[in-house]
Design a protein around this motif. Structure first.
Motif, mmCIF file in Angstrom:
data_model
loop_
_atom_site.group_PDB
_atom_site.id
_atom_site.type_symbol
_atom_site.label_atom_id
_atom_site.label_comp_id
_atom_site.label_asym_id
_atom_site.label_seq_id
_atom_site.Cartn_x
_atom_site.Cartn_y
_atom_site.Cartn_z
ATOM 1 N N LYS A 1 10.439 46.714 14.991
ATOM 2 C CA LYS A 1 10.330 45.323 14.525
ATOM 3 C C LYS A 1 11.123 45.051 13.249
ATOM 4 N N LEU A 2 11.567 46.113 12.579
ATOM 5 C CA LEU A 2 12.313 45.945 11.333
ATOM 6 C C LEU A 2 13.718 45.423 11.626
ATOM 7 N N ALA A 3 14.183 44.509 10.814
ATOM 8 C CA ALA A 3 15.498 43.900 11.030
ATOM 9 C C ALA A 3 16.637 44.817 10.600
ATOM 10 N N ASP A 4 16.439 45.588 9.555
ATOM 11 C CA ASP A 4 17.502 46.402 8.981
ATOM 12 C C ASP A 4 17.661 47.717 9.742
ATOM 13 N N GLU A 5 18.841 47.929 10.308
ATOM 14 C CA GLU A 5 19.096 49.139 11.095
ATOM 15 C C GLU A 5 19.011 50.404 10.246
ATOM 16 N N THR A 6 19.508 50.338 9.020
ATOM 17 C CA THR A 6 19.450 51.498 8.132
ATOM 18 C C THR A 6 18.006 51.871 7.834
ATOM 19 N N GLU A 7 17.188 50.884 7.579
ATOM 20 C CA GLU A 7 15.770 51.143 7.321
ATOM 21 C C GLU A 7 15.113 51.785 8.541
ATOM 22 N N ARG A 8 15.428 51.299 9.723
ATOM 23 C CA ARG A 8 14.885 51.893 10.953
ATOM 24 C C ARG A 8 15.313 53.362 11.075
ATOM 25 N N THR A 9 16.589 53.614 10.807
ATOM 26 C CA THR A 9 17.117 54.980 10.892
ATOM 27 C C THR A 9 16.401 55.899 9.904
ATOM 28 N N VAL A 10 16.287 55.439 8.667
ATOM 29 C CA VAL A 10 15.641 56.236 7.620
ATOM 30 C C VAL A 10 14.200 56.554 7.999
ATOM 31 N N LEU A 11 13.462 55.557 8.425
ATOM 32 C CA LEU A 11 12.050 55.771 8.765
ATOM 33 C C LEU A 11 11.897 56.716 9.963
ATOM 34 N N CYS A 12 12.752 56.561 10.964
ATOM 35 C CA CYS A 12 12.687 57.474 12.116
ATOM 36 C C CYS A 12 12.994 58.902 11.693
ATOM 37 N N MET A 13 14.055 59.053 10.921
ATOM 38 C CA MET A 13 14.437 60.403 10.504
ATOM 39 C C MET A 13 13.358 61.060 9.643
ATOM 40 N N ARG A 14 12.761 60.291 8.765
ATOM 41 C CA ARG A 14 11.779 60.854 7.834
ATOM 42 C C ARG A 14 10.423 61.094 8.487
ATOM 43 N N TYR A 15 9.900 60.078 9.193
ATOM 44 C CA TYR A 15 8.510 60.141 9.632
ATOM 45 C C TYR A 15 8.311 60.537 11.089
ATOM 46 N N LEU A 16 9.377 60.520 11.886
ATOM 47 C CA LEU A 16 9.245 60.966 13.272
ATOM 48 C C LEU A 16 9.972 62.288 13.516
ATOM 49 N N GLU A 17 11.067 62.500 12.788
ATOM 50 C CA GLU A 17 11.838 63.726 12.961
ATOM 51 C C GLU A 17 11.658 64.696 11.794
ATOM 52 N N PHE A 18 11.023 64.260 10.716
ATOM 53 C CA PHE A 18 10.654 65.073 9.554
ATOM 54 C C PHE A 18 11.837 65.666 8.794
ATOM 55 N N HIS A 19 12.937 64.921 8.724
ATOM 56 C CA HIS A 19 14.095 65.376 7.946
ATOM 57 C C HIS A 19 13.816 65.215 6.450
ATOM 58 N N PRO A 20 14.355 66.111 5.624
ATOM 59 C CA PRO A 20 14.210 65.955 4.168
ATOM 60 C C PRO A 20 15.077 64.786 3.684
ATOM 61 N N TRP A 21 14.733 64.249 2.521
ATOM 62 C CA TRP A 21 15.437 63.080 1.990
ATOM 63 C C TRP A 21 16.932 63.324 1.809
ATOM 64 N N ASN A 22 17.310 64.523 1.379
ATOM 65 C CA ASN A 22 18.738 64.773 1.159
ATOM 66 C C ASN A 22 19.528 64.706 2.469
ATOM 67 N N THR A 23 18.968 65.160 3.561
ATOM 68 C CA THR A 23 19.623 65.077 4.866
ATOM 69 C C THR A 23 19.750 63.624 5.313
ATOM 70 N N ILE A 24 18.706 62.860 5.082
ATOM 71 C CA ILE A 24 18.722 61.443 5.465
ATOM 72 C C ILE A 24 19.779 60.701 4.652
ATOM 73 N N ALA A 25 19.782 60.937 3.364
ATOM 74 C CA ALA A 25 20.772 60.277 2.495
ATOM 75 C C ALA A 25 22.178 60.595 2.945
ATOM 76 N N HIS A 26 22.438 61.853 3.219
ATOM 77 C CA HIS A 26 23.776 62.269 3.668
ATOM 78 C C HIS A 26 24.147 61.577 4.983
ATOM 79 N N SER A 27 23.200 61.505 5.914
ATOM 80 C CA SER A 27 23.494 60.937 7.233
ATOM 81 C C SER A 27 23.796 59.444 7.194
#
Length: 120
Positions: free
Chosen positions: A88-114
Motif C-alpha cells: 500500500k506504500l506509494a514510495d518504491e524505495t520505502e517498499r524495497t527497504v521494508l521488504c529487505m529489512r523485515y521480510l528478508e532480514f538484511h542488515p542496514w548496510n546491505t540495504i543502503a548499498h542496494s
C-alpha cells in the motif's frame, strides 16, 4: 498504529520465523530419537534401560507437529499482513527497504548499498 507499534509488528515476524525454526528442530530431534530407538530395539540393545511405547512416541510427535503448524500458520498470517501493508506504500524505495529489512532480514548496510545510499 504509531511508529513504535509498527516496529514491534514488523520485528515480530522475525521472532515468528525463529519460533517456526525451533519447532522444526524439535520435530527433527524427536524423529531422530525415535529412529535411534528403533535401531536399538532391532539390534537387541536396550534404549537407555527404558521402554517406551510407540503410541507414546507418536502422540508426542503429534503434539510437536501441532505446535509447529500453529507457529507456521501464525507466521504466514503475519507475513501476509506485512506484504499487504508494504504494498500500500506509494514510495518504491520505502517498499524495497521494508521488504529487505523485515521480510528478508538484511542488515542496514546491505540495504543502503542496494538502494545506492550510505548509512549515516
Amino acid at each position: 498504529m504509531n511508529r513504535a507499534e509498527k516496529e514491534i509488528f514488523l520485528r515480530g515476524y522475525e521472532e515468528l520465523c525463529d519460533l517456526v525454526e525451533e519447532k522444526e528442530n524439535d520435530i527433527e530431534a524427536f524423529q531422530s530419537k525415535i529412529e535411534n530407538a528403533k535401531v536399538q530395539k532391532i539390534s537387541g540393545m536396550p534404549f537407555g534401560g527404558k521402554t517406551s511405547g510407540l503410541e507414546d512416541a507418536m502422540a508426542k510427535l503429534e503434539v510437536l507437529e501441532k505446535e509447529w503448524f500453529k507457529a507456521e500458520s501464525t507466521r504466514l498470517g503475519r507475513y501476509e499482513d506485512i506484504v499487504e501493508a508494504i504494498a500500500k506504500l506509494a514510495d518504491e524505495t520505502e517498499r524495497t527497504v521494508l521488504c529487505m529489512r523485515y521480510l528478508e532480514f538484511h542488515p542496514w548496510n546491505t540495504i543502503a548499498h542496494s538502494i545506492g545510499r550510505k548509512l549515516r
